[in-house]
Design a protein around this motif. Structure first.
Motif, mmCIF file in Angstrom:
data_model
loop_
_atom_site.group_PDB
_atom_site.id
_atom_site.type_symbol
_atom_site.label_atom_id
_atom_site.label_comp_id
_atom_site.label_asym_id
_atom_site.label_seq_id
_atom_site.Cartn_x
_atom_site.Cartn_y
_atom_site.Cartn_z
ATOM 1 N N GLU A 55 0.829 -1.210 0.000
ATOM 2 C CA GLU A 55 0.000 0.000 0.000
ATOM 3 C C GLU A 55 0.862 1.259 0.000
ATOM 4 N N ARG A 56 1.954 1.237 0.739
ATOM 5 C CA ARG A 56 2.858 2.395 0.784
ATOM 6 C C ARG A 56 3.429 2.667 -0.607
ATOM 7 N N TRP A 57 3.841 1.619 -1.298
ATOM 8 C CA TRP A 57 4.379 1.791 -2.649
ATOM 9 C C TRP A 57 3.298 2.280 -3.616
ATOM 10 N N LEU A 58 2.078 1.789 -3.445
ATOM 11 C CA LEU A 58 0.981 2.252 -4.288
ATOM 12 C C LEU A 58 0.765 3.747 -4.123
ATOM 13 N N MET A 59 0.766 4.211 -2.877
ATOM 14 C CA MET A 59 0.547 5.638 -2.616
ATOM 15 C C MET A 59 1.687 6.491 -3.163
ATOM 16 N N GLU A 60 2.886 5.915 -3.197
ATOM 17 C CA GLU A 60 4.038 6.630 -3.751
ATOM 18 C C GLU A 60 4.079 6.554 -5.272
ATOM 19 N N GLY A 61 3.263 5.686 -5.858
ATOM 20 C CA GLY A 61 3.339 5.462 -7.300
ATOM 21 C C GLY A 61 4.515 4.603 -7.696
ATOM 22 N N SER A 62 5.091 3.866 -6.710
ATOM 23 C CA SER A 62 6.253 3.018 -6.994
ATOM 24 C C SER A 62 5.793 1.641 -7.451
ATOM 25 N N TYR A 63 5.172 1.611 -8.627
ATOM 26 C CA TYR A 63 4.608 0.354 -9.122
ATOM 27 C C TYR A 63 5.687 -0.679 -9.424
ATOM 28 N N SER A 64 6.873 -0.216 -9.782
ATOM 29 C CA SER A 64 7.957 -1.160 -10.067
ATOM 30 C C SER A 64 8.322 -1.965 -8.816
ATOM 31 N N ASN A 65 8.237 -1.328 -7.647
ATOM 32 C CA ASN A 65 8.514 -2.049 -6.402
ATOM 33 C C ASN A 65 7.471 -3.134 -6.157
ATOM 34 N N VAL A 66 6.214 -2.809 -6.432
ATOM 35 C CA VAL A 66 5.150 -3.800 -6.282
ATOM 36 C C VAL A 66 5.399 -4.970 -7.224
ATOM 37 N N TRP A 67 5.795 -4.658 -8.447
ATOM 38 C CA TRP A 67 6.061 -5.701 -9.436
ATOM 39 C C TRP A 67 7.194 -6.618 -8.992
ATOM 40 N N ARG A 68 8.260 -6.038 -8.457
ATOM 41 C CA ARG A 68 9.393 -6.840 -8.011
ATOM 42 C C ARG A 68 9.022 -7.708 -6.801
ATOM 43 N N GLU A 69 8.116 -7.203 -5.990
ATOM 44 C CA GLU A 69 7.759 -7.891 -4.743
ATOM 45 C C GLU A 69 6.672 -8.948 -4.955
ATOM 46 N N ARG A 70 6.150 -9.052 -6.161
ATOM 47 C CA ARG A 70 4.953 -9.873 -6.384
ATOM 48 C C ARG A 70 5.181 -11.353 -6.070
ATOM 49 N N GLN A 71 6.412 -11.836 -6.204
ATOM 50 C CA GLN A 71 6.696 -13.245 -5.922
ATOM 51 C C GLN A 71 7.164 -13.460 -4.488
#
Length: 279
Positions: free
Chosen positions: A157-173
């Motif tokens: 959620e923190r990354w979403l609010m920051e717009g750091s979608y690449s971090n979410v993508w890397r963390e998905r696994q």
């Protein structure tokens, strides 16, 4: 009413069937567990245990309530394996009395933290940010701070609010439990549509490769399928995705209000390219 032998036997069979489901992930096992759950819910309803109330003095049956809670927890987890979000929501509602009203009466459950984390991730995946924050505020601060099952959706959620979608993508696994993967995949779908909305407002067209990079796609068929879903036109000659028609439709619907998001998209695209070069 104390848990009778029939209820205990049905509960033990459900536990065995769910263990088989976790091992095989097969459709037959999912169906078997669903059938067992239906039977057990009827039995629990007859015992007035499906949605229990705080016990009155002298009327407390720990064993029966623990079985009822475990049935609902298995239902929530098996719903994720079955990719049935509506079923998960129903079991989560069924679990709330156990988690909110009965924690001092029942022994701790090993599934409590994972299922609470899944409920938070479910809210994120459906873009229910306000509901996410409300649910988070109701949890003990120590639990939020120390549980990996709670910290995972909090970090996303923190990354979403920051717009750091690449971090979410890397963390998905990197999920704390396999059931989390389903809602993380749903979250990526939500993120892709958010990015697509920005692209439509900021550009008339973009190179196909840039669109693939922004949307975290690794193959052309995936991009083409997404473009079809959004109503985009892919020009095979120029290898570009054209948003002009979609953009015009949305602008007309919004009274020609234009939101300047080109700089944000450009910045994210540059970051994604830099990330690829590092990796």
């Amino acid at each position: 009413m104390a848990a009778d032998e029939e209820l205990r036997a049905a509960h033990q069979k459900l536990q065995a069937d769910f263990s088989a489901l976790c091992r095989t992930k097969g459709a037959e096992e999912i169906e078997t567990v669903a059938s067992q759950l239906s039977q057990l819910k009827l039995m629990l309803a007859e015992c007035e245990l499906l949605y229990p109330q705080p016990p009155s003095p002298g009327g407390f049956d720990v064993d029966s309530l623990v079985i009822a809670r475990d049935v609902a927890e298995i239902g929530a987890l098996s719903s994720v394996h079955a990719k049935d979000t509506d079923s998960f929501d129903r079991y989560w509602s069924q679990l709330k009395p156990f988690y909110l009203d009965l924690p001092t009466y029942l022994p701790p459950s090993d599934n409590y933290e994972p299922i609470v984390g899944l409920s938070l991730l479910r809210k994120l995946s459906s873009n229910s940010i306000s509901a996410f924050h409300m649910a988070l505020e109701m949890l003990p601060a120590e639990l939020v701070r120390e549980s990996p099952y709670i910290q995972h959706p909090v970090l996303l959620e923190r990354w979403l609010m920051e717009g750091s979608y690449s971090n979410v993508w890397r963390e998905r696994q990197n999920v704390p439990r396999e059931e989390f993967q389903f809602f993380v995949d749903m979250l990526m779908v939500t993120i892709r549509h958010e990015i697509a909305s920005c692209e439509e407002k900021a550009y008339d067209s973009l190179p196909l490769n840039d669109v693939a990079t922004l949307l975290f796609y690794n193959s052309l068929p995936e991009v083409l399928e997404f473009a079809k879903e959004r109503g985009w036109h892919v020009n095979p000659t120029t290898q570009t995705v054209e948003f002009a028609t979609k953009h015009a439709e949305r602008s007309a619907a919004e009274g020609e209000e234009r939101i300047p998001r080109r700089a944000t998209i450009t910045s994210n695209l540059h970051f994604a390219r830099e990330l690829e070069s590092i990796v």
